[in-house]
Design an enzyme around this catalytic site. Structure first.
Site, PDB file in Angstrom:
ATOM      1  N   VAL A 125       0.814  -1.232  -0.179  1.00 42.32           N
ATOM      2  CA  VAL A 125      -0.001   0.089  -0.033  1.00 42.32           C
ATOM      3  C   VAL A 125       0.840   1.442   0.120  1.00 42.32           C
ATOM      4  O   VAL A 125       0.374   2.460  -0.197  1.00 42.32           O
ATOM      5  CB  VAL A 125      -1.124  -0.177   1.044  1.00 42.32           C
ATOM      6  CG1 VAL A 125      -1.981  -1.126   1.148  1.00 42.32           C
ATOM      7  CG2 VAL A 125      -0.068   0.046   2.622  1.00 42.32           C
ATOM      8  N   ILE A 147      -4.179   1.092  -1.852  1.00 42.96           N
ATOM      9  CA  ILE A 147      -3.128   2.184  -1.405  1.00 42.96           C
ATOM     10  C   ILE A 147      -3.584   2.924  -0.309  1.00 42.96           C
ATOM     11  O   ILE A 147      -4.579   3.279  -0.031  1.00 42.96           O
ATOM     12  CB  ILE A 147      -2.946   3.083  -2.846  1.00 42.96           C
ATOM     13  CG1 ILE A 147      -1.864   4.026  -2.736  1.00 42.96           C
ATOM     14  CG2 ILE A 147      -4.167   3.805  -3.015  1.00 42.96           C
ATOM     15  CD1 ILE A 147      -1.393   4.714  -4.116  1.00 42.96           C
ATOM     16  N   GLU A 148      -2.345   3.359   0.351  1.00 39.48           N
ATOM     17  CA  GLU A 148      -2.420   4.028   1.812  1.00 39.48           C
ATOM     18  C   GLU A 148      -2.972   5.707   1.357  1.00 39.48           C
ATOM     19  O   GLU A 148      -2.158   6.122   0.513  1.00 39.48           O
ATOM     20  CB  GLU A 148      -1.080   3.846   2.492  1.00 39.48           C
ATOM     21  CG  GLU A 148      -1.152   4.507   3.737  1.00 39.48           C
ATOM     22  CD  GLU A 148      -0.047   4.254   4.679  1.00 39.48           C
ATOM     23  OE1 GLU A 148      -0.262   3.616   5.661  1.00 39.48           O
ATOM     24  OE2 GLU A 148       1.085   4.561   3.950  1.00 39.48           O
ATOM     25  N   ARG A 149      -3.550   6.222   1.827  1.00 41.54           N
ATOM     26  CA  ARG A 149      -4.167   7.317   1.732  1.00 41.54           C
ATOM     27  C   ARG A 149      -4.100   8.193   3.284  1.00 41.54           C
ATOM     28  O   ARG A 149      -5.107   8.129   3.995  1.00 41.54           O
ATOM     29  CB  ARG A 149      -5.307   7.812   1.159  1.00 41.54           C
ATOM     30  CG  ARG A 149      -5.655   6.854  -0.298  1.00 41.54           C
ATOM     31  CD  ARG A 149      -6.917   7.409  -0.896  1.00 41.54           C
ATOM     32  NE  ARG A 149      -7.975   7.106  -0.109  1.00 41.54           N
ATOM     33  CZ  ARG A 149      -9.416   7.505  -0.522  1.00 41.54           C
ATOM     34  NH1 ARG A 149      -9.440   8.227  -1.538  1.00 41.54           N
ATOM     35  NH2 ARG A 149     -10.308   7.044   0.382  1.00 41.54           N
TER      36      ARG A 149
END
Length: 829
Positions: free
Chosen positions: A180, A321-323
């Site tokens: 991520v 994916i990291e946000r």
């Protein structure tokens, strides 16, 4: 007895199980959203569902991509509507032709949902599988109610070539457990990315121009259904939320009251679902309804409700994916769920408003035929001397579905010349093209022909000017009176070998077909000459740039039959002459008549270079003029055997990491020996203020900074003040320079940058913008000054070769007819 009852129960269970549709998970062998599916898997799932529901799903292949993948739609209806599907379609089409149509409670609406027009916005096709499953899920009461009122057309993937380019890459590099981390490899797609089609065109900007195979084939099928609604599903950057209608301003002024109202109704239904789930979203910002070549606007101008949906994600998002800004991890499963919900909300809204949608659509076409919008009721295109442009233009008119004809008589009329908006007395001639506004598609006709569209807001998403008279370089007039055209028949072109063998064949140079003809001759090693000045022979006048094909130098079997056949094939009218002498101008043996040799052409591709700019060049050579082009990776430029290359094209891009001092010196040496270098748009920055290159920015006097107290809340408009997102300007051309040969007197270009370039001091300033060059579209006030007295096209002689600086891309989206001729000059002359 018990055994008998048990058997009945078992049989019922097995029968019921066999009747159940396969879920996407059952078909794919993995949970939906845990992996990206290839295009063939998506299509196979749809086909499987269709086979399980033969009385509810129709499978249609409407075309194929450049790489051979099928373009498919799947038409879903209730069994009752499916039984009369063709009857519904034909009755519906009557409304678009102003024929009386009986509508009642049984008349369904037609909703078309398009997914994955941008290949790396890959959630769309995954979502489409869930949509068709739920549409046919007997336990989903909402969808069963939708099908009572609605025919649903699903296009699971508009851009299969781009999608598979993305999926193939992602599936190859992804970790077993999704990484991520935003800077991980699986979140950084390599050049050119999967967004575009095979030729790196943006299919979502091609609906009106229809330059691409996929678009042309889709529009043919679209015209067989003309849906009441078209929804287009997209993705944006992963750090954003979700966009759904209502759209942002500007709305085009001709969008109807009902189309605006439906935007609001639909938005309310989407908000209901997103609020229930505590999902973030936005509306009325960024995504407008103006530029006419989108998947929301082109259907809108054809009477449909058109809309765009944008999910945060895109190619960078991958499976997860990291946000940090959202304090979450965005997954493909999340994205599927969001797009699924807006798909459902759209269909529910159509179903609930079915009667109003049908009646308003019918009214749209009734008004189009009987009370067309706009000032002009007829459009007149002058044909004399532009026969081949007009032929190409009529092909485009036919693809749009417009009705047209010829004047059929000579008549003095008054009209408005569309590029200047000046009223003039005109001699209408019998072969002039006429297009009446009293026709089903008159709204689209008016919008595409307008040269000064009204812009209600300066913050726009795309180009703001597109008038057809600008794009085709043909003299067009708007007439306030209604004229009924006579039948159009294109002039037949047939070249015969004269009884007396000619000294040479002469061909005019003023159309793209002429460039195709030249390409064919050069590929067949036919020697072609061209005159750099006008000349006269046999009491006929010919402009500079005219092609001259002499017997001298052409020792080819069946020379006459070959040349005449090729000219006929490409609608080129040959003029045979029996002498190389002229009554004015230069004789065919003079220094003013030069040979066009078949060039070896190379263009750079790769990191730093605009994929769409590469695609425009690639498509121009392969699909438009059919001339060989060699593509090389930019990191191989230093290894290029320059002695084997005649023309090097640098598409728009950032070359700061490509052209170092050593390579710039190599290029200069190659040009001095006869090479021809063509730099497009931002590629020119690589030569700014570099020794030996005559390219500089204008010197401007710095004024006192007036922005010390600029307002934070106005930063978007402040940025807009420095831009020209796509406005129309008239270029002043040096008509005597070979770069401008064959271009019409009035050359227009779509300006998308504040060039601010100074004139060449040691070269030819072939095209430039004067103080009065602006014609239409939005230009920021700070950009305006930079676009006055600035170079657009320049040619620098360097030894035996030359550098052509093109600040503007004449091949942009394949829209500019004159641009293609000008680019042909840069390449071949």
């Amino acid at each position: 007895m018990i055994r008998y009852i048990y058997g009945l129960i078992l049989s019922f269970v097995l029968l019921n199980a066999s009747a159940q549709n396969k879920t996407p998970e059952q078909f794919l062998g993995h949970p939906l959203g845990s992996k990206f599916s290839f295009h063939y898997q998506v299509v196979d799932y749809f086909k499987t569902i269709a086979a399980q529901n033969p009385n509810q799903v129709k499978v249609v292949q409407y075309g194929s991509t450049n790489e051979g993948r099928p373009l498919m739609v799947f038409i879903v209806a209730s069994p009752e509507n499916f039984a009369r599907l063709e009857e519904i379609r034909l009755d519906h089409l009557k409304s678009t032709k102003n024929q009386s149509v009986k509508t009642d409670a049984k008349t369904p609406a037609i909703a078309w949902l398009s997914y994955n027009v941008h290949g790396n916005e890959a959630v769309s096709s995954e979502t489409s599988m869930k949509v068709i499953y739920e549409l046919l899920n007997k336990n989903n009461r909402s969808m069963q109610d939708v099908l009572k009122n609605t025919i649903v057309i699903l296009d699971p993937c508009i851009n299969p070539d781009g999608r598979d380019r993305y999926v193939q890459w992602y599936n190859r590099v992804q970790n077993e457990v999704s990484d991520v981390t935003p800077f991980a490899l699986e979140h950084n797609e390599p050049w050119p990315g999967g967004r575009f089609n095979h030729y790196l065109f943006d299919l979502n900007r091609d609906w009106a121009w229809q330059t691409q195979k996929e678009t042309q084939e889709r529009i043919v099928f679209y015209s067989q259904w003309m849906p009441h609604l078209h929804a287009d599903f997209h993705e944006m950057s992963p750090n954003r939320s979700y966009y759904f209608p209502p759209a942002a301003k500007p709305f085009h002024q001709d969008i109807t009251k009902w189309q605006r109202e439906f935007n609001e109704i639909l938005g309310a239904n989407c908000r209901k679902y997103f609020d229930q789930n505590n999902w973030t979203y936005f509306s009325k910002k960024e995504y407008d309804l103006f530029y006419p070549s989108y998947g929301d606007t082109w259907p809108t101008y054809n009477g449909a409700i058109g809309m765009t949906y944008e999910q945060g994600g895109g190619g960078r998002a991958g499976l997860a994916i990291e946000r940090p800004d959202e304090n979450d991890t965005l997954t493909l499963k999340n994205r599927i769920e969001h797009h699924y919900v807006t798909s459902v909300a759209t269909l529910e809204t159509v179903s609930a408003n079915k009667d109003k949608m049908v009646s308003e659509f019918n009214n749209f076409y009734e008004n189009a035929v009987q009370k067309p919008i706009g000032t002009f009721k007829t459009y007149l295109i002058k044909s004399q001397g532009n026969e081949e442009r007009v032929r190409s233009f009529t092909e485009w008119l036919s693809r749009q579905g417009f009705e047209y004809g010829i004047a059929g008589k000579n008549l003095a009329v008054k009209g408005t010349e569309l590029t200047t908006l000046s009223d003039q007395n005109i001699k209408m001639e019998s072969n002039d093209l006429l297009i009446s506004a009293y026709q089903p598609k008159s709204n689209l006709l008016k919008i595409l022909f307008e040269t000064k569209p009204v812009l209600e807001d300066s913050i726009t998403y795309d180009i703001t000017s597109w008038g057809i008279s600008y794009l085709y370089g043909i003299k067009t007039f708007g007439l306030k009176e209604k004229y009924v055209p006579a039948a159009y028949q294109p002039e037949k072109t047939e070249n015969k070998i004269p009884a007396t063998t000619p000294y040479a064949y002469i061909a005019k140079w003023n159309s793209v077909n002429d460039a195709v003809f030249l390409s064919e001759l050069l590929k067949r090693k036919i020697l072609v000459r061209t005159s750099n000045i006008p000349f006269e022979t046999n009491k006929m006048s010919f402009e500079a740039g005219t092609l001259i094909i002499t017997k001298k130098g052409n020792y080819v079997n069946n020379f006459d039959s070959l040349v005449t056949a090729l000219a006929t094939k490409h609608f080129v009218k040959l003029v045979p002459v029996t002498t190389g002498g002229v009554t004015a101008g230069a004789s065919f043996g003079s220094d003013e008549v030069v040979t066009i040799r078949p060039p070896k052409i190379v263009t750079l591709v790769g990191d730093g270079i605009s994929p769409t700019a590469v695609g425009a060049v690639w498509h121009y050579f392969e699909q438009q003029i059919k001339y060989p082009l060699t593509l090389i990776s930019q990191d191989k430029l230093s290894q290029l055997p320059f002695d084997q290359v005649d023309v090097l094209i640098l598409p728009s891009g950032n070359y700061s990491n490509i052209l170092n001092e050593k390579l710039l010196a190599t290029l200069q040496d190659w040009v001095k020996k006869g090479g021809r270098l063509i730099a497009l748009e931002n590629a020119n920055d690589a030569f700014l203020n570099k020794p030996g290159f005559d390219l500089t920015k204008k010197v401007t006097t710095h004024k006192k900074d007036q922005d010390t107290f600029k307002k934070f809340g106005e930063q978007e408009r402040e940025e807009a003040s420095t831009t020209s997102p796509g406005s129309m300007f008239q270029v002043t051309l040096d008509a005597t320079h070979p770069l401008s040969f064959g271009c019409s007197k009035d050359y227009f270009t779509i300006v998308r940058n504040a060039y601010n370039m100074d004139y060449l001091t040691d070269g030819w300033n072939v095209g430039y913008l004067t103080d009065t060059a602006y014609k239409a579209g939005f230009v920021g006030n700070k950009a305006t000054e930079k676009l006055k007295n600035t170079l657009i096209m320049g040619v620098q002689q360097m030894g035996q070769g030359k550098i052509t600086y093109l600040m503007d891309d004449p091949l942009f989206r394949g829209m500019l007819y004159n641009g293609k001729i000008l680019f042909s000059n840069a390449v071949f002359r």
